[in-house]
Design a protein around this motif. Sequence first.
Motif, mmCIF file in Angstrom:
data_model
loop_
_atom_site.group_PDB
_atom_site.id
_atom_site.type_symbol
_atom_site.label_atom_id
_atom_site.label_comp_id
_atom_site.label_asym_id
_atom_site.label_seq_id
_atom_site.Cartn_x
_atom_site.Cartn_y
_atom_site.Cartn_z
ATOM 1 N N LYS A 102 -38.638 -11.318 -20.253
ATOM 2 C CA LYS A 102 -37.483 -10.779 -20.986
ATOM 3 C C LYS A 102 -37.880 -10.297 -22.376
ATOM 4 N N ALA A 103 -39.151 -10.491 -22.744
ATOM 5 C CA ALA A 103 -39.651 -10.055 -24.050
ATOM 6 C C ALA A 103 -40.823 -9.097 -23.846
ATOM 7 N N PRO A 104 -41.008 -8.146 -24.752
ATOM 8 C CA PRO A 104 -42.152 -7.248 -24.632
ATOM 9 C C PRO A 104 -43.462 -8.001 -24.862
ATOM 10 N N ASP A 105 -44.536 -7.438 -24.393
ATOM 11 C CA ASP A 105 -45.877 -7.997 -24.597
ATOM 12 C C ASP A 105 -46.787 -6.827 -24.927
ATOM 13 N N ARG A 106 -48.088 -7.089 -24.986
ATOM 14 C CA ARG A 106 -49.038 -6.054 -25.369
ATOM 15 C C ARG A 106 -50.401 -6.393 -24.776
ATOM 16 N N LEU A 107 -51.047 -5.404 -24.144
ATOM 17 C CA LEU A 107 -52.430 -5.569 -23.717
ATOM 18 C C LEU A 107 -53.283 -5.322 -24.950
ATOM 19 N N LEU A 108 -53.891 -6.390 -25.472
ATOM 20 C CA LEU A 108 -54.648 -6.299 -26.718
ATOM 21 C C LEU A 108 -56.069 -5.800 -26.526
ATOM 22 N N SER A 109 -56.735 -6.283 -25.458
ATOM 23 C CA SER A 109 -58.136 -5.913 -25.273
ATOM 24 C C SER A 109 -58.586 -6.190 -23.847
ATOM 25 N N VAL A 110 -59.756 -5.631 -23.529
ATOM 26 C CA VAL A 110 -60.427 -5.876 -22.265
ATOM 27 C C VAL A 110 -61.889 -6.140 -22.595
ATOM 28 N N THR A 111 -62.459 -7.159 -21.975
ATOM 29 C CA THR A 111 -63.888 -7.429 -22.145
ATOM 30 C C THR A 111 -64.552 -7.414 -20.779
ATOM 31 N N SER A 112 -65.840 -7.046 -20.769
ATOM 32 C CA SER A 112 -66.600 -7.016 -19.524
ATOM 33 C C SER A 112 -68.085 -7.003 -19.845
ATOM 34 N N ASP A 113 -68.849 -7.745 -19.060
ATOM 35 C CA ASP A 113 -70.306 -7.732 -19.198
ATOM 36 C C ASP A 113 -70.914 -6.474 -18.586
ATOM 37 N N ALA A 114 -70.104 -5.610 -17.976
ATOM 38 C CA ALA A 114 -70.602 -4.398 -17.322
ATOM 39 C C ALA A 114 -70.952 -3.291 -18.318
ATOM 40 N N ALA A 115 -70.506 -3.439 -19.579
ATOM 41 C CA ALA A 115 -70.740 -2.404 -20.585
ATOM 42 C C ALA A 115 -71.005 -3.048 -21.943
ATOM 43 N N GLU A 116 -71.662 -2.283 -22.815
ATOM 44 C CA GLU A 116 -71.902 -2.790 -24.175
ATOM 45 C C GLU A 116 -70.591 -3.022 -24.914
ATOM 46 N N ARG A 117 -69.619 -2.138 -24.671
ATOM 47 C CA ARG A 117 -68.341 -2.208 -25.370
ATOM 48 C C ARG A 117 -67.238 -1.742 -24.429
ATOM 49 N N VAL A 118 -66.065 -2.325 -24.577
ATOM 50 C CA VAL A 118 -64.904 -1.912 -23.781
ATOM 51 C C VAL A 118 -63.746 -1.681 -24.748
ATOM 52 N N GLU A 119 -63.090 -0.528 -24.620
ATOM 53 C CA GLU A 119 -61.993 -0.164 -25.513
ATOM 54 C C GLU A 119 -60.796 0.325 -24.705
ATOM 55 N N LEU A 120 -59.625 0.211 -25.308
ATOM 56 C CA LEU A 120 -58.407 0.786 -24.735
ATOM 57 C C LEU A 120 -58.234 2.176 -25.327
ATOM 58 N N HIS A 121 -58.008 3.177 -24.466
ATOM 59 C CA HIS A 121 -57.899 4.564 -24.914
ATOM 60 C C HIS A 121 -56.655 5.226 -24.348
ATOM 61 N N THR A 122 -56.313 6.348 -24.954
ATOM 62 C CA THR A 122 -55.274 7.225 -24.437
ATOM 63 C C THR A 122 -55.742 8.656 -24.629
ATOM 64 N N VAL A 123 -55.058 9.590 -24.020
ATOM 65 C CA VAL A 123 -55.368 11.004 -24.174
ATOM 66 C C VAL A 123 -54.198 11.645 -24.909
ATOM 67 N N GLN A 124 -54.516 12.335 -26.009
ATOM 68 C CA GLN A 124 -53.501 13.035 -26.788
ATOM 69 C C GLN A 124 -53.795 14.523 -26.753
ATOM 70 N N THR A 125 -52.755 15.318 -26.596
ATOM 71 C CA THR A 125 -52.916 16.765 -26.583
ATOM 72 C C THR A 125 -52.336 17.335 -27.871
#
Length: 163
Positions: A58-81
């Motif tokens: 009933k309350a909003p939440d937020r995906l803050l981050s993602v981690t993985s040993d498959a890559a040096e770094r993992v980031e959350l991205h979007t595409v803006q036009t």
Amino acid sequence: MHFRKFVAIAAIGLCTAGTAWAKDYKAGQIEVDDLWVRASAPGQANGAGYMDIDNDAKAPDRLLSVTSDAAERVELHTVQTEGGVSRMRQVEGGIPLPADGGVKLSPGGYHVMFIKLKAPFKDGATVPATLKFEKAGEVAVEFKVKPASHNPGMSHDHGAMKH
């Protein structure tokens, strides 16, 4: 009599087998499913991950981050036009999840960027990761690696992008 029993057992087996193929993950009242990445092309340094997130709280939440040993770094991205040109941008502060709503991370929108892959993503394999939500906490997940040609709609080639 035995035949009816067999048919009933077979029907139950088919119903439960269908649900076993779907891999859903839960963190509190958040459910995550349909996690996937494309197989890497030769020389591709980065990969993009996608998923569906449903927030039944009933309350909003937020995906803050993602981690993985498959890559040096993992980031959350979007595409803006802007001005007819699409550019990938890192999402500051995470991806908002509305109460009683959901967000689809898909090509052309929100996505997970695996930067500087430690090994290529191989078709049919899985990529382990951990999602961290502001309120619901953390959940370990696996992204299914689909063929490099997989295209559920609009597509962007993140492997060629320099970070």
